[in-house]
Design a protein around this motif. Sequence first.
Motif, PDB file in Angstrom:
ATOM      1  N   LEU A  99      -2.257  17.630 -11.009  1.00  0.00           N
ATOM      2  CA  LEU A  99      -2.697  17.430 -12.396  1.00  0.00           C
ATOM      3  C   LEU A  99      -1.498  17.416 -13.342  1.00  0.00           C
ATOM      4  O   LEU A  99      -1.429  16.597 -14.260  1.00  0.00           O
ATOM      5  N   LEU A 100      -0.559  18.330 -13.116  1.00  0.00           N
ATOM      6  CA  LEU A 100       0.638  18.378 -13.955  1.00  0.00           C
ATOM      7  C   LEU A 100       1.474  17.122 -13.769  1.00  0.00           C
ATOM      8  O   LEU A 100       1.981  16.554 -14.751  1.00  0.00           O
ATOM      9  N   ARG A 101       1.623  16.668 -12.541  1.00  0.00           N
ATOM     10  CA  ARG A 101       2.402  15.438 -12.303  1.00  0.00           C
ATOM     11  C   ARG A 101       1.748  14.238 -12.977  1.00  0.00           C
ATOM     12  O   ARG A 101       2.431  13.359 -13.508  1.00  0.00           O
ATOM     13  N   ARG A 102       0.425  14.214 -12.965  1.00  0.00           N
ATOM     14  CA  ARG A 102      -0.290  13.115 -13.632  1.00  0.00           C
ATOM     15  C   ARG A 102      -0.039  13.137 -15.132  1.00  0.00           C
ATOM     16  O   ARG A 102       0.206  12.097 -15.755  1.00  0.00           O
ATOM     17  N   ALA A 103      -0.086  14.327 -15.718  1.00  0.00           N
ATOM     18  CA  ALA A 103       0.179  14.463 -17.151  1.00  0.00           C
ATOM     19  C   ALA A 103       1.618  14.090 -17.472  1.00  0.00           C
ATOM     20  O   ALA A 103       1.902  13.473 -18.501  1.00  0.00           O
ATOM     21  N   LEU A 104       2.524  14.432 -16.582  1.00  0.00           N
ATOM     22  CA  LEU A 104       3.941  14.127 -16.789  1.00  0.00           C
ATOM     23  C   LEU A 104       4.183  12.623 -16.765  1.00  0.00           C
ATOM     24  O   LEU A 104       4.946  12.094 -17.585  1.00  0.00           O
TER      25      LEU A 104
END
Length: 243
Positions: free
Chosen positions: A6-11
């Motif tokens: 999820l964090l990588r997607r937001a990044l």
Amino acid sequence: MTPAELLRRALSANPARPFVTYYDDATGERVELSVATFDNWVAKTANLIQDGLLLEPGARVALALPTHWQAQVWLMACWSAGVVAVPGGDPAGCDAVVTDAAGVEAARACPGERVVLSLHPLGLPLGASPGFLEYAIEVRQYGDHFTPYAPVDPDAPALEMTGRAYSGAELVEQAERIASRDGWDAGTRVLTTLDLCGWEGILNGLLVPLAAGASVVLCRNLNPDQLPERQTAERVTKIISAT
């Protein structure tokens, strides 16, 4: 899917956008982290977990931390490294413990590594805690990018609370379900005072915003008289409070 994904997607979507704006009304502190800066802290901390604390996937980390942006970082770093975050857990039954100054004595019961975390707004170390690693000192030596030695299993335990373990996949599923049900989107800016050692606090103060591409105004010691002004200044669209 795991919380780290999820964090990588937001990044990848927008690394420069604000993700966490932290207030402590008792100290007057305000800290703002973009998605990229938050990811940087998570990577450094995950490298500390993996290479400094030498914790393997499945190890349990007690998190004795108040509502603070560094608590968000530690949660996400644990999930990135494949270890189990145990907010408010008994240090004596965990492989490592992370605490602020208030929890040092209780944290001595942990048989494994002990980390003490300063809440100083400039990141200064706490000092004078024999038997503890100083997070503010240790984390500086680790890299800004993190790769686990083995891929994190989405179905492995990631969070343990109230006697139940949740997998990373379950956490993501819950976050995405709430985001869809309650109409969270990239324009949502949530102000929350909820405890990050609690289920609702972790969901609404970290996971759901990541799932929705939203942002968080995280408040500790909130002065109710300042709420209307803060809501306007921070362009808050949703308030989730314990009071």
